[in-house]
Design an enzyme around this catalytic site. Structure first.
Site, short mmCIF file in Angstrom:
data_model
loop_
_atom_site.label_atom_id
_atom_site.label_comp_id
_atom_site.label_asym_id
_atom_site.label_seq_id
_atom_site.Cartn_x
_atom_site.Cartn_y
_atom_site.Cartn_z
N ARG A 1 -8.27 -3.62 -1.51
CA ARG A 1 -9.34 -2.67 -2.31
C ARG A 1 -10.65 -3.46 -1.67
O ARG A 1 -10.59 -4.75 -1.50
CB ARG A 1 -9.42 -2.85 -3.74
CG ARG A 1 -8.89 -4.29 -4.29
CD ARG A 1 -9.25 -4.19 -5.90
NE ARG A 1 -8.83 -5.45 -6.68
CZ ARG A 1 -9.64 -6.43 -6.80
NH1 ARG A 1 -11.05 -6.12 -6.34
NH2 ARG A 1 -9.36 -7.41 -7.19
N LEU B 1 0.28 -11.57 -8.98
CA LEU B 1 -0.09 -10.36 -8.09
C LEU B 1 -0.65 -9.47 -8.91
O LEU B 1 -1.60 -8.76 -8.56
CB LEU B 1 1.27 -9.75 -7.24
CG LEU B 1 0.84 -8.70 -6.06
CD1 LEU B 1 -0.04 -9.52 -5.05
CD2 LEU B 1 1.81 -8.09 -5.66
N LEU C 1 -4.20 -10.36 -9.64
CA LEU C 1 -5.13 -10.30 -8.43
C LEU C 1 -5.49 -8.88 -8.22
O LEU C 1 -6.53 -8.45 -7.87
CB LEU C 1 -4.38 -10.72 -7.13
CG LEU C 1 -4.31 -12.27 -7.17
CD1 LEU C 1 -3.67 -12.50 -5.77
CD2 LEU C 1 -5.68 -13.07 -7.26
N HIS C 2 -4.52 -7.69 -8.70
CA HIS C 2 -4.81 -6.36 -8.44
C HIS C 2 -5.20 -6.16 -6.87
O HIS C 2 -6.38 -5.45 -6.84
CB HIS C 2 -5.57 -5.71 -9.46
CG HIS C 2 -5.25 -4.14 -9.58
ND1 HIS C 2 -4.66 -3.83 -10.52
CD2 HIS C 2 -6.32 -3.25 -8.98
CE1 HIS C 2 -4.62 -2.47 -10.66
NE2 HIS C 2 -5.61 -2.17 -9.65
N PRO C 3 -4.33 -6.45 -5.91
CA PRO C 3 -5.07 -6.62 -4.61
C PRO C 3 -5.21 -5.25 -3.84
O PRO C 3 -6.18 -5.07 -2.93
CB PRO C 3 -4.34 -7.41 -4.11
CG PRO C 3 -3.04 -7.16 -4.33
CD PRO C 3 -3.32 -7.15 -5.80
#
Length: 262
Positions: A128, A180, A183-185
């Site tokens: 993102r 993970l 972080l919400h990548p």
């Protein structure tokens, strides 16, 4: 009276579960179907378990179900095989590999996401590029994501060789799943990706792969929120362990029922 035929500790459950699984190829397919079903239905898939199994095994579209849901299932199954293959070959994790899995996961259900200045494509596994908010929660700023992911994966690669007991392996897998998600990548698919990464850690040590039950979705989300608000992994790790113990106990119970029919 409680059923004393089913062991209660994790080592006992694992030992019994492994002995109950005799057909490796059949069990492998069943496990992949099971994991794909539970992970996609938690994200809103409308397919039943039987429909999910038939779609994966036969590849024939189901006429009365949304194509988006069916594509998501096929993609998740392929992403699961991809990351489990990495674990089987003991390939270390890195950001490029993680994004490749994310691209597989979102191949049919992803697309372009536009921001004020640019766009990114979840079908390519792009990270993102905007928004530091997920709901009411502040997450890592987009420009810090590459370094944050690298740090997370480096930690997993280091710790995964230092584990001595199944409990330690599962603890790391559940913590990794939570980190993970924190972080919400990605622009989409963060929940399934977190569970895939969890399964990587488990399969690396050849342990049964855990899941979140459909009926436990609310408790799952509540445990995540508790861990974020309390700034500790304890609530989500404890919850995920309860799901694991249920999975193992149910597998043993089914095996016992089948033996009774012989």
């Amino acid at each position: 009276m409680p059923d004393t035929s089913i062991p209660s500790t994790l080592p006992q459950l694992l030992d019994g579960y492994r002995k109950a699984v005799t057909d490796g190829n059949t069990n492998r397919m069943n496990e992949l179907v099971r994991l794909t079903y539970y992970s996609t239905v938690i994200e809103g898939s409308s397919l039943t378990f039987a429909q999910t199994r038939n779609l994966i095994r036969n590849g024939q579209p189901i006429l009365d179900k949304p194509l988006t849901d069916q594509g998501r299932i096929i993609d998740h199954h392929q992403a699961l095989e991809q990351i489990l293959s990495m674990a089987s070959q003991r390939e270390p994790l890195n950001r490029n590999a993680l994004q490749e899995v994310a691209a597989t996961l979102m191949a049919q259900s992803g697309g372009l996401i536009y921001s004020l200045l640019s766009s990114f494509d979840t079908r390519q596994g792009d990270l993102r590029i905007d928004s530091a908010m997920v709901g009411r929660r502040i997450v890592v700023a987009a420009h810090k994501l590459p370094a944050a992911i690298d740090e997370l994966l480096k930690g997993i690669n280091t710790r995964i060789h230092q584990l001595h007991t199944p409990r330690q392996v599962y603890d790391l897998s559940f913590e990794t799943h939570f980190q993970l998600l924190t972080l919400h990548p990605f622009g989409a698919g963060n929940g399934p990706m977190a569970r895939l990464l969890m399964n990587y850690v488990q399969h690396y040590h050849q342990l049964p792969l855990s899941q979140v039950y459909v009926g436990s979705r609310a408790a799952y989300l509540s445990s995540l929120e508790s861990s974020w608000s309390q700034k500790t992994t304890v609530p989500i790790v404890d919850f995920m362990h309860s799901q694991l113990l249920r999975l193992l106990a149910e597998g043993l119970a089914r095996s016992a029922d089948e033996q009774d029919l012989d």
